[in-house]
Design a protein around this motif. Structure first.
Motif: not given
Lengths: 379, 197
Positions: B105, B156-157, B160-164, B166, B196-197
């Motif tokens: 992460q 990020c969208k 395709n970076i996943k935001i865990d 914010s 993010i991950q």
């Protein structure tokens, strides 16, 4: 000089040690010196490894040469490697000429000096031999191993061979594999010695003559590689030895010439030509990467040792890039490593000189390890 | 320790392995090591700061994230932290890719260029914004790629970076950013912190 060597501390190792070249040696001597006091827990010991032309006399006055020890800038009371706090051990490497088993010793089988019949020694052999000394001194685990140049190579080899024998390791201005340029420079030195007719195929001890000219030239060439262009320019420039004009001869007109000649002639008083051949060979053969089939990080797999790699900005003999290879390999296997390149105009020699930023880093890293280990021991 | 580091240390679980990229004088690293038993490493381009870290017993290597991250194996850290430096890289997208590769992460904080003081500065003064959080003039700023909280979320969208998580800092108070409050947070917060991950 030989008389004085007889009075220095020596450990005679009775066990037999198999060298990398395949030969077995036994009843061999390791000359050593210690500074400071070993504490009750035996947890404040630092093993210092010397470079090509160093010896066990790290600091104070060297009793054989009557000159200051080679690392007196870093080792001593209140200095970076503080003898009031740590117990410092240093031994003369195998093939050396300050009392350890070397080409200047008598071969018990022939009752003659070894000369070039002495076996080829490697960095690994040097390191293995020093383990006997630690055993003899009763030290299970060192606080640190430290050294610059060839000393740094021994640091790397030691930490790879004996990861549980030291809490930390400080390889300074060195490389995990001796470069082509460095092999070339060593070969230049060896050829200078061998080209001296007095060398006599290594049997100069049978005559009254020594290959002093060859050895001096080897030292002069090597000495240039320890400095930097900028450092030389600033110190000497085109300054003349005697005021006035050029002499239109081949005498030493320039200060740099007489400086180098002085370095050369001084060196032959304290160093043995055959030892120089053997030790430079050991450096050339050093390739830790190859010992692990081309993957340097396997040399440090699962290590718990804390490393602090230090390089110098103007060192072109063991440049930062080569030191960084070590850092990269350590990072690749998840080892605990710090790295800093110290700014200095003094070239490779920086590790032996008064470079405050370097000494500060050395002192503070050791201090942090010392505190960590002391806390651990208390719990 | 500054509020931002408090927030970051709260995100990081105890006993995990952390790489602090651009670790400065090691304040966050030391806190994580001493209070959360984290196994911490740092990367820092300034020699003076590296030496400071070493003196604190922290393992830090001197180097530039744009060149040095490559040497770390994939997913070799539980967390990689990058505090307020993304905008200063020549190629922030590349650096972010490396951070995501090295860390399971990644925690990234960004100074928000959408902060109201920044907006007003440009709107009324007509000169490049200088604020407490962005103290440099246009000609000496290390910041090459400023963005807003909204920009970063959009980025990020797109990638395709996943935001865990914010989070944002508003007057030293921490709060969550949601789709609903995004418009306001992007005006009133000076700092965005993302997991993010």
């Amino acid at each position: 000089m030989n008389n004085k060597i007889k009075n220095i501390k020596k450990l005679i190792v009775k066990d037999s040690l198999e060298l990398d070249c395949g030969k077995l040696i036994k009843n061999f001597s390791i000359a050593y010196e210690t500074y400071g006091t070993l504490n009750k827990n035996k947890s404040n010991a630092i093993l210092v490894f010397h470079a090509l032309t160093g010896d066990q006399f790290v600091t104070n006055i060297n009793p054989v040469t009557n000159r200051e020890g080679w690392w007196a800038t870093a080792v001593g009371p209140g200095k970076a490697i503080d003898t009031n706090k740590y117990f410092i051990i240093c031994s003369n490497v195998l093939a050396g000429c300050m009392g350890s088993f070397g080409p200047g010793e008598i071969n018990p089988e022939t009752n003659e000096l070894f000369g070039t019949t002495f076996p080829i020694i490697t960095i690994k052999d040097m390191v293995k031999a020093q383990i006997y000394l630690l055993k003899y001194l009763g030290i299970e685990k060192l606080l640190s191993v430290a050294g610059g140049s060839m000393g740094g190579m021994q640091v790397l080899q030691f930490s790879s061979l004996y990861p549980d024998k030291t809490y930390s390791a400080i390889p300074i201005a060195c490389s995990a594999s001796h470069s082509a340029q460095n092999i070339a420079l060593n070969e230049l030195g060896r050829q200078a010695i061998m080209a001296d007719p007095n060398w006599n195929k290594g049997n100069y001890f049978k005559t009254d003559l020594s290959p002093n000219k060859g050895l001096a030239v080897a030292r002069m060439a090597a000495h240039i590689t320890y400095l930097s262009k900028k450092g030389l320019q600033e110190k000497f420039g085109r300054k003349l030895q005697e005021k006035g004009s050029l002499k239109f001869s081949f005498d030493a007109d320039f200060q740099i010439e007489s400086y180098l000649r002085y370095q050369g002639s001084n060196f032959v008083d304290r160093f043995d030509a055959n030892s120089y051949l053997y030790i430079t060979r050991a450096m050339d053969y050093f390739d830790l990467e190859k010992q692990f089939n081309g993957n340097l990080s396997l040399a440090f797999k699962n290590t718990k040792t804390k490393f602090c790699v230090i390089s110098f900005s103007s060192d072109w003999l063991y440049p930062t890039a080569e030191n960084k290879e070590i850092v990269i390999a350590l990072n690749a296997c998840g080892a605990n490593v710090s790295f800093v390149e110290v700014n200095s105009d003094k070239g490779h020699d920086s590790f032996l000189l008064n470079v405050p930023e370097f000494l500060k880093t050395l002192s503070e890293f050791l201090n942090s390890i010392y505190n960590e280990v002391s806390n651990e021991k208390r719990i | 320790m500054k509020k931002e580091f408090e927030v970051i240390s709260q995100i990081i679980q105890n006993n995990k392995k952390v790489l602090d990229v651009g670790c400065g004088d090691g304040t966050l690293m030391q806190f994580l090591k001493l209070n959360q038993q984290n196994n911490v490493r740092g990367l820092e381009p300034q020699k003076k700061l590296v030496q400071k870290c070493i003196s604190k017993g922290l393992s830090v290597i001197e180097g530039d994230a744009e060149k040095e991250l490559i040497q770390f194996p994939e997913k070799s850290f539980d967390y990689v932290v990058l505090s307020q430096t993304l905008q200063a890289f020549i190629a922030p997208e590349e650096v972010l890719k490396q951070l995501l590769r090295v860390g399971k992460q990644t925690i990234v904080s960004i100074p928000n260029f959408g902060y109201w003081k920044v907006r007003l500065h440009l709107l009324f003064k007509g000169t490049m914004p200088v604020t407490n959080n962005l103290p440099n003039q246009w000609y000496d700023t290390p910041n090459l790629h400023m963005c807003t909280i909204q920009d970063f979320v959009n980025f990020c969208k797109e990638k395709n970076i996943k935001i865990d998580r914010s989070l944002c800092l508003t007057n030293e108070k921490i709060s969550e950013i949601t789709n609903k409050n995004m418009f306001y947070k992007n005006i009133f917060s000076h700092l965005g912190i993302f997991l993010i991950q």
